[in-house]
Design a protein around this motif. Structure first.
Motif, mmCIF file in Angstrom:
data_model
loop_
_atom_site.group_PDB
_atom_site.id
_atom_site.type_symbol
_atom_site.label_atom_id
_atom_site.label_comp_id
_atom_site.label_asym_id
_atom_site.label_seq_id
_atom_site.Cartn_x
_atom_site.Cartn_y
_atom_site.Cartn_z
ATOM 1 N N GLY A 118 0.832 -1.191 0.000
ATOM 2 C CA GLY A 118 0.000 0.000 0.000
ATOM 3 C C GLY A 118 0.868 1.243 0.000
ATOM 4 N N HIS A 119 0.346 2.319 -0.567
ATOM 5 C CA HIS A 119 1.108 3.567 -0.657
ATOM 6 C C HIS A 119 0.243 4.761 -0.289
ATOM 7 N N GLY A 120 0.844 5.701 0.420
ATOM 8 C CA GLY A 120 0.185 6.958 0.744
ATOM 9 C C GLY A 120 1.227 7.990 1.100
ATOM 10 N N PHE A 121 0.784 9.218 1.285
ATOM 11 C CA PHE A 121 1.715 10.263 1.704
ATOM 12 C C PHE A 121 0.961 11.411 2.348
ATOM 13 N N CYS A 122 1.714 12.216 3.089
ATOM 14 C CA CYS A 122 1.203 13.440 3.685
ATOM 15 C C CYS A 122 2.044 14.603 3.197
ATOM 16 N N ALA A 123 1.398 15.628 2.654
ATOM 17 C CA ALA A 123 2.126 16.803 2.170
ATOM 18 C C ALA A 123 2.613 17.635 3.353
ATOM 19 N N LEU A 124 3.900 17.908 3.373
ATOM 20 C CA LEU A 124 4.514 18.711 4.435
ATOM 21 C C LEU A 124 4.672 20.171 4.036
ATOM 22 N N SER A 125 4.359 20.492 2.792
ATOM 23 C CA SER A 125 4.475 21.864 2.297
ATOM 24 C C SER A 125 3.353 22.123 1.309
ATOM 25 N N ASP A 126 3.052 23.385 1.067
ATOM 26 C CA ASP A 126 2.063 23.719 0.047
ATOM 27 C C ASP A 126 2.647 23.434 -1.329
ATOM 28 N N GLY A 127 1.815 22.927 -2.212
ATOM 29 C CA GLY A 127 2.265 22.642 -3.573
ATOM 30 C C GLY A 127 3.231 21.473 -3.663
ATOM 31 N N ALA A 128 3.200 20.575 -2.685
ATOM 32 C CA ALA A 128 4.085 19.406 -2.726
ATOM 33 C C ALA A 128 3.744 18.581 -3.965
ATOM 34 N N THR A 129 4.752 18.334 -4.787
ATOM 35 C CA THR A 129 4.529 17.704 -6.089
ATOM 36 C C THR A 129 5.271 16.377 -6.180
ATOM 37 N N LEU A 130 4.493 15.302 -6.356
ATOM 38 C CA LEU A 130 5.066 13.966 -6.481
ATOM 39 C C LEU A 130 4.988 13.503 -7.925
ATOM 40 N N SER A 131 6.055 12.815 -8.342
ATOM 41 C CA SER A 131 6.089 12.179 -9.650
ATOM 42 C C SER A 131 6.178 10.671 -9.435
ATOM 43 N N TYR A 132 5.306 9.910 -10.101
ATOM 44 C CA TYR A 132 5.277 8.452 -9.963
ATOM 45 C C TYR A 132 5.530 7.809 -11.320
ATOM 46 N N LEU A 133 6.357 6.784 -11.333
ATOM 47 C CA LEU A 133 6.454 5.879 -12.465
ATOM 48 C C LEU A 133 5.728 4.607 -12.045
ATOM 49 N N CYS A 134 4.844 4.096 -12.898
ATOM 50 C CA CYS A 134 4.018 2.948 -12.537
ATOM 51 C C CYS A 134 4.180 1.811 -13.532
ATOM 52 N N SER A 135 4.085 0.576 -13.020
ATOM 53 C CA SER A 135 4.284 -0.609 -13.857
ATOM 54 C C SER A 135 3.023 -1.029 -14.612
ATOM 55 N N ALA A 136 1.881 -0.462 -14.248
ATOM 56 C CA ALA A 136 0.620 -0.805 -14.918
ATOM 57 C C ALA A 136 -0.239 0.443 -15.013
ATOM 58 N N THR A 137 -1.099 0.477 -16.000
ATOM 59 C CA THR A 137 -1.990 1.626 -16.144
ATOM 60 C C THR A 137 -3.112 1.539 -15.113
ATOM 61 N N TYR A 138 -3.755 2.667 -14.893
ATOM 62 C CA TYR A 138 -4.843 2.744 -13.916
ATOM 63 C C TYR A 138 -5.985 1.824 -14.319
ATOM 64 N N ASN A 139 -6.413 0.984 -13.373
ATOM 65 C CA ASN A 139 -7.503 0.039 -13.602
ATOM 66 C C ASN A 139 -8.509 0.193 -12.465
ATOM 67 N N PRO A 140 -9.555 0.992 -12.668
ATOM 68 C CA PRO A 140 -10.492 1.277 -11.578
ATOM 69 C C PRO A 140 -11.046 0.031 -10.889
ATOM 70 N N ALA A 141 -11.291 -1.032 -11.643
ATOM 71 C CA ALA A 141 -11.873 -2.240 -11.055
ATOM 72 C C ALA A 141 -10.888 -2.960 -10.131
ATOM 73 N N GLY A 142 -9.598 -2.751 -10.344
ATOM 74 C CA GLY A 142 -8.596 -3.451 -9.544
ATOM 75 C C GLY A 142 -7.877 -2.577 -8.544
ATOM 76 N N GLU A 143 -8.314 -1.322 -8.409
ATOM 77 C CA GLU A 143 -7.672 -0.369 -7.494
ATOM 78 C C GLU A 143 -8.502 -0.249 -6.222
ATOM 79 N N HIS A 144 -7.812 -0.188 -5.074
ATOM 80 C CA HIS A 144 -8.502 -0.146 -3.787
ATOM 81 C C HIS A 144 -7.830 0.850 -2.845
ATOM 82 N N ALA A 145 -8.514 1.126 -1.740
ATOM 83 C CA ALA A 145 -7.978 2.048 -0.736
ATOM 84 C C ALA A 145 -8.326 1.550 0.656
ATOM 85 N N LEU A 146 -7.473 1.889 1.612
ATOM 86 C CA LEU A 146 -7.764 1.715 3.033
ATOM 87 C C LEU A 146 -7.831 3.091 3.666
ATOM 88 N N HIS A 147 -8.605 3.219 4.716
ATOM 89 C CA HIS A 147 -8.711 4.510 5.395
ATOM 90 C C HIS A 147 -7.353 4.850 6.020
#
Length: 199
Positions: A118-147
């Protein structure tokens, strides 16, 4: 470029070598060959994402079904975040554990996390900008979240009042996701990783 495996098997912190002079700075923030050497297989690049967050925003904890899962290589190109990796692989020795790495535009570290985490983050500054390289394209049916504020995860977010999306606010707890069979299995993740090495 130096790699350090985190306390969660398969996840790495990457520290680049920065070359600076009065004109500015240059560095390699991703190396296909070096990463493959460390993790045992190449990272198939299928999608690149960019997110911008204001201070106090918490995003995650997000994960994908395995297979195919979604490995990520993440760096902060502006500002600073606390980047969090959570072991959601049922049967893993570190199941339910999390580890945080500060990513910022000073040290310019990166984090690699394989499929099943699982992955998450908290922004410590305004305008915090993350760049991600991903091994698969976004698949809404296979994507999940935890609180992300689930006490069962116990993540120490550095925000007085974390700002969440409606999706993350409505996400299940770790216990509920486990009971419903939503989480990836450790053996399936290892099997998938082995298939990448063989492929």
């Amino acid at each position: 470029m130096k790699f350090r495996e985190l306390g969660i098997k398969g996840a790495y912190e990457i520290v680049p070598q920065q070359h600076g002079d009065p004109r500015g700075m240059f560095m390699e923030w991703y190396r296909f060959d070096r990463l493959a050497e460390v993790v045992g297989h190449p990272l198939n690049l299928a999608q690149a994402n960019l997110s911008v967050s204001e201070r106090g925003v918490v995003r995650g904890i997000h994960f994908a079904d395995v297979p195919p899962g979604q490995a990520k290589y993440v760096t902060c190109v502006r500002g600073a975040v606390l980047d969090v990796v959570v072991d959601l692989r049922v049967g893993s020795p570190t199941f339910g554990h999390w580890e945080g790495v500060r990513l910022d535009d000073v040290d310019r570290r990166a984090v690699y996390l394989p499929e099943g985490l699982g992955h998450g983050f908290c922004a410590l500054s305004d305008g915090a900008t993350l760049s991600y390289l991903c091994s698969a394209t976004y698949n809404p049916a296979g994507e999940h979240a935890l609180h992300p504020l689930d006490p069962g995860l116990g993540i120490d977010w550095p925000a007085e009042v974390p700002l969440l999306s409606s999706r993350d606010e409505a996400a299940p707890s770790l216990a509920d996701a486990l009971a419903s069979g939503l989480l990836p299995r450790y053996d399936a993740c290892l099997e998938f990783t082995e298939s990448l090495r063989e492929g």
